[in-house]
Design a protein around this motif. Sequence first.
Motif, PDB file in Angstrom:
ATOM      1  N   ASP A   1       0.827  -1.221   0.000  1.00 39.30           N
ATOM      2  CA  ASP A   1       0.000   0.000   0.000  1.00 39.30           C
ATOM      3  C   ASP A   1       0.854   1.261   0.000  1.00 39.30           C
ATOM      4  O   ASP A   1       0.378   2.326  -0.393  1.00 39.30           O
ATOM      5  CB  ASP A   1      -0.974  -0.012   1.192  1.00 39.30           C
ATOM      6  N   LYS A   2       2.103   1.163   0.432  1.00 36.50           N
ATOM      7  CA  LYS A   2       3.015   2.325   0.399  1.00 36.50           C
ATOM      8  C   LYS A   2       4.158   2.085  -0.582  1.00 36.50           C
ATOM      9  O   LYS A   2       5.235   2.688  -0.467  1.00 36.50           O
ATOM     10  CB  LYS A   2       3.580   2.609   1.800  1.00 36.50           C
ATOM     11  N   LYS A   3       3.917   1.217  -1.564  1.00 37.12           N
ATOM     12  CA  LYS A   3       4.919   0.916  -2.604  1.00 37.12           C
ATOM     13  C   LYS A   3       6.260   0.523  -1.982  1.00 37.12           C
ATOM     14  O   LYS A   3       7.322   0.871  -2.466  1.00 37.12           O
ATOM     15  CB  LYS A   3       5.107   2.113  -3.551  1.00 37.12           C
TER      16      LYS A   3
ATOM     17  N   ALA B   1       7.660   1.634   0.789  1.00 37.96           N
ATOM     18  CA  ALA B   1       8.445   2.637   1.522  1.00 37.96           C
ATOM     19  C   ALA B   1       8.977   1.949   2.777  1.00 37.96           C
ATOM     20  O   ALA B   1       8.257   1.202   3.445  1.00 37.96           O
ATOM     21  CB  ALA B   1       7.563   3.829   1.889  1.00 37.96           C
TER      22      ALA B   1
ATOM     23  N   SER C   1       9.882   2.219  -2.785  1.00 40.00           N
ATOM     24  CA  SER C   1       9.795   3.664  -3.059  1.00 40.00           C
ATOM     25  C   SER C   1      10.752   4.446  -2.163  1.00 40.00           C
ATOM     26  O   SER C   1      10.644   5.668  -2.050  1.00 40.00           O
ATOM     27  CB  SER C   1       8.361   4.155  -2.861  1.00 40.00           C
TER      28      SER C   1
ATOM     29  N   ASN D   1      13.153   5.321   1.396  1.00 40.59           N
ATOM     30  CA  ASN D   1      12.902   5.562   2.819  1.00 40.59           C
ATOM     31  C   ASN D   1      11.506   6.154   3.008  1.00 40.59           C
ATOM     32  O   ASN D   1      11.068   6.991   2.215  1.00 40.59           O
ATOM     33  CB  ASN D   1      13.943   6.542   3.352  1.00 40.59           C
ATOM     34  N   ASP D   2      10.819   5.737   4.059  1.00 43.49           N
ATOM     35  CA  ASP D   2       9.493   6.303   4.343  1.00 43.49           C
ATOM     36  C   ASP D   2       9.644   7.812   4.581  1.00 43.49           C
ATOM     37  O   ASP D   2      10.360   8.232   5.495  1.00 43.49           O
ATOM     38  CB  ASP D   2       8.884   5.615   5.561  1.00 43.49           C
ATOM     39  N   LEU D   3       8.966   8.589   3.754  1.00 42.97           N
ATOM     40  CA  LEU D   3       9.128  10.046   3.848  1.00 42.97           C
ATOM     41  C   LEU D   3       8.496  10.608   5.117  1.00 42.97           C
ATOM     42  O   LEU D   3       8.887  11.686   5.572  1.00 42.97           O
ATOM     43  CB  LEU D   3       8.560  10.725   2.600  1.00 42.97           C
TER      44      LEU D   3
ATOM     45  N   ILE E   1       8.979   0.033  -9.261  1.00 43.89           N
ATOM     46  CA  ILE E   1       9.533   1.210  -8.588  1.00 43.89           C
ATOM     47  C   ILE E   1      10.797   0.842  -7.804  1.00 43.89           C
ATOM     48  O   ILE E   1      10.789  -0.119  -7.015  1.00 43.89           O
ATOM     49  CB  ILE E   1       8.463   1.801  -7.641  1.00 43.89           C
TER      50      ILE E   1
ATOM     51  N   VAL F   1      13.206   3.434  -5.987  1.00 46.87           N
ATOM     52  CA  VAL F   1      13.570   4.835  -5.718  1.00 46.87           C
ATOM     53  C   VAL F   1      14.480   4.918  -4.496  1.00 46.87           C
ATOM     54  O   VAL F   1      14.293   4.176  -3.522  1.00 46.87           O
ATOM     55  CB  VAL F   1      12.304   5.696  -5.483  1.00 46.87           C
ATOM     56  N   GLY F   2      15.422   5.843  -4.538  1.00 45.59           N
ATOM     57  CA  GLY F   2      16.264   6.094  -3.368  1.00 45.59           C
ATOM     58  C   GLY F   2      17.010   4.835  -2.969  1.00 45.59           C
ATOM     59  O   GLY F   2      17.717   4.225  -3.788  1.00 45.59           O
TER      60      GLY F   2
ATOM     61  N   PHE G   1      17.780  12.212  -4.555  1.00 45.51           N
ATOM     62  CA  PHE G   1      18.299  12.757  -3.292  1.00 45.51           C
ATOM     63  C   PHE G   1      18.417  14.276  -3.347  1.00 45.51           C
ATOM     64  O   PHE G   1      17.945  14.983  -2.464  1.00 45.51           O
ATOM     65  CB  PHE G   1      19.666  12.143  -2.966  1.00 45.51           C
TER      66      PHE G   1
ATOM     67  N   LEU H   1      15.359  16.289  -3.286  1.00 45.02           N
ATOM     68  CA  LEU H   1      14.745  16.321  -1.953  1.00 45.02           C
ATOM     69  C   LEU H   1      15.575  17.139  -0.967  1.00 45.02           C
ATOM     70  O   LEU H   1      15.295  17.141   0.238  1.00 45.02           O
ATOM     71  CB  LEU H   1      14.590  14.886  -1.422  1.00 45.02           C
TER      72      LEU H   1
ATOM     73  N   PHE I   1       5.664  16.680  -1.035  1.00 48.67           N
ATOM     74  CA  PHE I   1       5.219  15.302  -1.269  1.00 48.67           C
ATOM     75  C   PHE I   1       3.963  15.006  -0.446  1.00 48.67           C
ATOM     76  O   PHE I   1       2.991  14.457  -0.953  1.00 48.67           O
ATOM     77  CB  PHE I   1       6.331  14.308  -0.927  1.00 48.67           C
TER      78      PHE I   1
ATOM     79  N   ARG J   1       0.865  16.667  -1.964  1.00 50.12           N
ATOM     80  CA  ARG J   1       0.703  16.654  -3.423  1.00 50.12           C
ATOM     81  C   ARG J   1      -0.680  16.204  -3.871  1.00 50.12           C
ATOM     82  O   ARG J   1      -1.091  16.508  -4.986  1.00 50.12           O
ATOM     83  CB  ARG J   1       1.789  15.791  -4.074  1.00 50.12           C
ATOM     84  N   LYS J   2      -1.395  15.461  -3.026  1.00 50.00           N
ATOM     85  CA  LYS J   2      -2.701  14.962  -3.442  1.00 50.00           C
ATOM     86  C   LYS J   2      -3.836  15.877  -2.985  1.00 50.00           C
ATOM     87  O   LYS J   2      -4.997  15.596  -3.185  1.00 50.00           O
ATOM     88  CB  LYS J   2      -2.941  13.554  -2.916  1.00 50.00           C
TER      89      LYS J   2
HETATM   90  N1  COA Z   1       7.345   7.297   1.887  1.00 47.41           N
HETATM   91  C1  COA Z   1       6.106   7.257   2.419  1.00 47.41           C
HETATM   92  N2  COA Z   1       5.022   6.964   1.700  1.00 47.41           N
HETATM   93  C2  COA Z   1       5.204   6.726   0.385  1.00 47.41           C
HETATM   94  C3  COA Z   1       6.475   6.754  -0.221  1.00 47.41           C
HETATM   95  C4  COA Z   1       7.583   7.064   0.589  1.00 47.41           C
HETATM   96  N3  COA Z   1       8.839   7.089   0.112  1.00 47.41           N
HETATM   97  N4  COA Z   1       6.329   6.479  -1.532  1.00 47.41           N
HETATM   98  C5  COA Z   1       5.027   6.254  -1.738  1.00 47.41           C
HETATM   99  N5  COA Z   1       4.350   6.397  -0.585  1.00 47.41           N
HETATM  100  C6  COA Z   1       2.909   6.236  -0.352  1.00 47.41           C
HETATM  101  C7  COA Z   1       2.120   7.362  -0.928  1.00 47.41           C
HETATM  102  O1  COA Z   1       2.045   8.460  -0.022  1.00 47.41           O
HETATM  103  C8  COA Z   1       0.785   6.707  -1.133  1.00 47.41           C
HETATM  104  O2  COA Z   1       0.116   6.633   0.118  1.00 47.41           O
HETATM  105  P1  COA Z   1      -1.445   6.998   0.227  1.00 47.41           P
HETATM  106  O3  COA Z   1      -2.121   5.995  -0.668  1.00 47.41           O
HETATM  107  O4  COA Z   1      -1.745   6.816   1.684  1.00 47.41           O
HETATM  108  O5  COA Z   1      -1.579   8.406  -0.285  1.00 47.41           O
HETATM  109  C9  COA Z   1       1.152   5.291  -1.520  1.00 47.41           C
HETATM  110  O6  COA Z   1       2.480   5.074  -1.059  1.00 47.41           O
HETATM  111  C10 COA Z   1       1.151   5.076  -3.012  1.00 47.41           C
HETATM  112  O7  COA Z   1       1.959   6.059  -3.616  1.00 47.41           O
HETATM  113  P2  COA Z   1       1.479   6.913  -4.867  1.00 47.41           P
HETATM  114  O8  COA Z   1       2.333   8.146  -4.950  1.00 47.41           O
HETATM  115  O9  COA Z   1       0.012   7.099  -4.837  1.00 47.41           O
HETATM  116  O10 COA Z   1       1.843   5.901  -6.057  1.00 47.41           O
HETATM  117  P3  COA Z   1       2.368   6.244  -7.502  1.00 47.41           P
HETATM  118  O11 COA Z   1       2.474   4.939  -8.202  1.00 47.41           O
HETATM  119  O12 COA Z   1       1.568   7.360  -8.112  1.00 47.41           O
HETATM  120  O13 COA Z   1       3.845   6.843  -7.286  1.00 47.41           O
HETATM  121  C11 COA Z   1       6.092   6.845  -6.440  1.00 47.41           C
HETATM  122  C12 COA Z   1       4.835   6.024  -6.706  1.00 47.41           C
HETATM  123  C13 COA Z   1       7.086   5.966  -5.719  1.00 47.41           C
HETATM  124  C14 COA Z   1       6.689   7.341  -7.774  1.00 47.41           C
HETATM  125  C15 COA Z   1       5.736   8.118  -5.595  1.00 47.41           C
HETATM  126  O14 COA Z   1       4.929   7.693  -4.505  1.00 47.41           O
HETATM  127  C16 COA Z   1       6.919   8.827  -5.040  1.00 47.41           C
HETATM  128  O15 COA Z   1       7.556   9.618  -5.738  1.00 47.41           O
HETATM  129  N6  COA Z   1       7.265   8.550  -3.758  1.00 47.41           N
HETATM  130  C17 COA Z   1       8.343   9.191  -3.092  1.00 47.41           C
HETATM  131  C18 COA Z   1       9.657   8.532  -3.449  1.00 47.41           C
HETATM  132  C19 COA Z   1      10.810   9.180  -2.711  1.00 47.41           C
HETATM  133  O16 COA Z   1      11.069  10.357  -2.888  1.00 47.41           O
HETATM  134  N7  COA Z   1      11.489   8.381  -1.850  1.00 47.41           N
HETATM  135  C20 COA Z   1      12.547   8.840  -1.022  1.00 47.41           C
HETATM  136  C21 COA Z   1      13.837   8.757  -1.765  1.00 47.41           C
HETATM  137  S1  COA Z   1      15.217   9.289  -0.771  1.00 47.41           S
END
Ligand code: COA
Length: 250
Positions: free
Chosen positions: A22-24, A26, A62, A64-66, A103, A105-106, A130, A133, A244, A247-248
């Motif tokens: 659910d959080k991809k 994170a 996706s 680290n949990d933001l 996905i 990321v990071g 990085f 952010l 972030f 954004r929604k």
């Molecule tokens: N930390 C916390 N929550 C995250 C997360 C992260 N790194 N990445 C995704 N999530 C959560 C979203 O907030 C969302 O939660 P919600 O349904 O409660 O709103 C859920 O996961 C799904 O993400 P969503 O953005 O709707 O999916 P998407 O397919 O449109 O996009 C990503 C996926 C990964 C591209 C996008 O979520 C994103 O850019 N995430 C941040 C990545 C990031 O910057 N990571 C840190 C790197 S240092």
Amino acid sequence: MNEHILVEKRGAVTIVRMNRPDKKNAITRAMYAAMAKALAESDADADVRVRVLFGVPGAFSSGNDLADFMAIATGGEGGTEVYDFLLALASAGKPIVSGVDGIAVGIGTTINLHCDLTLATPRTEFRTPFVDLGLVPEAGSSLLAPAVLGRQNAFALLGLGEGFSAERAKAAGLIYDVVAEEELEAATLAAADAIARKPPEALRIARDLMLGSREALVARIKEEGAQFRARLKSDEAREAFMAFMNRKKG
Ligand code: COA
């Protein structure tokens, strides 16, 4: 075991699955702690010869949990979980294979710089935003990426935050191979089995020779960590996390 980290021992292979779809995927502090424990335990278990890292379909991680980053950015204290995990990766005594789909990321990308083999699917994109952010590279990636990818590709990945498709990642040497989504699990486990069938002592020595001293890597992880922690409290980072989170909200 953490509810979002599933650990399974199959013969000589320990499989670690990030499982927070659910959080991809994170990664929370508890998830880092569970993965560090799984790596340490499988390193110490004489029956285990190789570890496999998976995410869920469509999301390796996706990053680290933001929300955890935001907590630190707004005055909270971070723990040692991330560092413990990075140390377990950097000092791993046995091979690690990763199977990446979607996905990445990071840290979902930089974990793979510590893996001996990474397989990914055509829909995978590796990305490390990085700098966007307000942060800096972590997990030793500022040392490993230039060595693995060359300076210019490393800058594109870590400095510009460009996405690398699976094909580009393979051409650049970041990953071993690209396989179809439906073949990822079997192909990754087959690679792990091939490793598990090798004479373990010869393989350990060969791997240690290839990796060389880990001291510089661990030192870089610490150096990056100090910069990263300071950056988490910067205005640049706080604004990026807020963007972030909001954004929604339209
Ligand atoms: N930390 C916390 N929550 C995250 C997360 C992260 N790194 N990445 C995704 N999530 C959560 C979203 O907030 C969302 O939660 P919600 O349904 O409660 O709103 C859920 O996961 C799904 O993400 P969503 O953005 O709707 O999916 P998407 O397919 O449109 O996009 C990503 C996926 C990964 C591209 C996008 O979520 C994103 O850019 N995430 C941040 C990545 C990031 O910057 N990571 C840190 C790197 S240092």
